[in-house]
Write an enzyme that holds these catalytic residues in place. Sequence first.
Site, PDB file in Angstrom:
ATOM      1  N   GLU A 176       0.814  -1.219   0.000  1.00  0.00           N
ATOM      2  CA  GLU A 176       0.000   0.000   0.000  1.00  0.00           C
ATOM      3  C   GLU A 176       0.848   1.269   0.000  1.00  0.00           C
ATOM      4  O   GLU A 176       0.596   2.226   0.738  1.00  0.00           O
ATOM      5  CB  GLU A 176      -1.005  -0.037   1.155  1.00  0.00           C
ATOM      6  CG  GLU A 176      -1.957  -1.229   1.025  1.00  0.00           C
ATOM      7  CD  GLU A 176      -2.924  -1.403   2.181  1.00  0.00           C
ATOM      8  OE1 GLU A 176      -2.822  -0.641   3.179  1.00  0.00           O
ATOM      9  OE2 GLU A 176      -3.772  -2.301   2.100  1.00  0.00           O
TER      10      GLU A 176
ATOM     11  N   GLU B 167      -6.457  -9.935  -3.298  1.00  0.00           N
ATOM     12  CA  GLU B 167      -7.225  -9.991  -2.051  1.00  0.00           C
ATOM     13  C   GLU B 167      -8.714  -9.792  -2.339  1.00  0.00           C
ATOM     14  O   GLU B 167      -9.387  -8.975  -1.703  1.00  0.00           O
ATOM     15  CB  GLU B 167      -6.734  -8.921  -1.066  1.00  0.00           C
ATOM     16  CG  GLU B 167      -5.239  -9.006  -0.747  1.00  0.00           C
ATOM     17  CD  GLU B 167      -4.771  -7.930   0.223  1.00  0.00           C
ATOM     18  OE1 GLU B 167      -5.630  -7.328   0.909  1.00  0.00           O
ATOM     19  OE2 GLU B 167      -3.548  -7.695   0.304  1.00  0.00           O
TER      20      GLU B 167
END
Length: 575
Positions: free
Chosen positions: A350, A452
């Site tokens: 991220e 994910e």
Amino acid sequence: MATLALTAFFLLFIWNMAATSDGAYDYDTSSYTQCEIYPAAPLYNGGILINPSFEDGTHGWTELIGNSKLHIETQNNGNKYIVASNRQMTYHSPSQKLQNLSQDAKYTLSAWVQIRGAVNSALVKASVSMDGKTYISAGNIMAKNGCWSFLKGGFVPDWSPTHSKLYFESSNKHVDILVDSVSLQPFTDEQWRLQQEERIRTKRMGIVIVHVTDVHGNTLEKANVAVKQKSRRFPLGSAIAQTILGNEPYQRWFKKRFNTAVFENELKWYFTEPQQGNLDYKFADKMLAWCNANGINVRGHNIFWEDPKYIPSWVTKLNNEELQKAVNYRIKSVVGRYAGKFINWDVSNEMLHFSFYEDRLGPNASYTFYLAAQRLDPRTPMFMNDYNIIETSQDPNSTVDEYIEMLRKIKHSGRVMEGIGLESHFSKPNLPYMRAVLDKLGTLGLPIWLTEVDVNSNFDHQTQATYLEEILREGFAHPAVEGIVMWTALHPYGCYRMCLTDYNMRNLPAGETVDRLLFQDWMTSVRGETDKNGSINFQGFFGDYDLSVSLNGKTATQAMSVYQGDGIQHLYIQI
């Protein structure tokens, strides 16, 4: 042999004709990541838009609201484009009324955009207003000053509006917005599904001709042939947690379905080193051992996480010199321990949304992590991994252009085998936007994984299952996607946002959807008889198969594989 060659040619011809004979397959995959001097022509000749290349001046285009000025300019090659200047509001821009938008259609949007002003770049968004009360974000671009950037996106209306408008906006009101080669093309749901099926047929399946002979080489007509797929090549799986250890029902359920896994938390720094110097890899080791014993590949997730909430508390308290030593030790510890044991690594999680290490160790800190990890594990791809890349166009921190720019910076830091990780935590999916972003990322030639995948728990189980199927079909159909992993690790309390089963391993609607895709739609099973040439042909998903042939009381069996490659595979078996 001439007959066999003719048969193979005919099969390929029929297959390709099936993929291109319907207008539904005319989706344009074109995309661009470089800033260009001149824009390309509009996709679909502009689709349903009027005057998409501004050859007819401003006809069909108006200023949205306010006192900004619209005018046409011409490049030195004769190319015309529209300019919105004197902008007072973010939404002051060229706009066009849209006729008859339908909630039953999917709309693909594209445009070439640049800005003019005192800055080098600015975020420009394409939006659609519906009945003056709803505003849809259809795409965005980090537009540059002095060259044209390609915006590609799309949207699906929630209802069929009475009136609507396409427009462009930028929060930087001090720049002019320049637009050219705009396109808006609708597709019906049926056309969209046919496009997916055609891509799956051409990119995930192969044609096989089985030739049956006797021991003397004579071809055998009317031999019974059974082909059953037993494993798939495409990586598809789920996250797992330590809850799978010793849980035989969970283990049986998982290994029956999936060939790929990722550890939900057990490899993260806060889990493996909760106190400085107190390393604990026992759960990761046990989970990896179970996966290895059952032929399940594992992603390495993750070495670092930029979000301070998920960084060990002791790490955040270190001074900069101590922090540098700690991150160096972390890389050596985890990558050194598992080098060659994972199929890819999420190196710095991220990075588009958080910057703890850059803030503390300098602007190139995370790039050095990739290079250091690659040196310790030189054959394993190193992935970026972030969210809201394909999920939505409304997150200004995670535009596809920012993602690409960060990939380029990693590449420039040294010899790194890069990969693209798209977390894919969806609410209601916008499939035209998802496909458009995958098109753009696909031009880079890097492996793309949906890492994910899940659907927001605000939806009921059936709605989650419906949206999950849409996401999985779109991802599996896109030729640039090389793997899909769902974020559905099971705990007694449930899952992060979406479960496939309850804790007694009874399928929930999402699990039923996954089973239908895995065991019906994306699995090949064939029964038939050989023709007068002793042959039978079929299209099969890439993977491993059991082949059985019988005739006049005699049976022969053979293992076989359908693999990716050009042309038709020929398999010969004797009875």
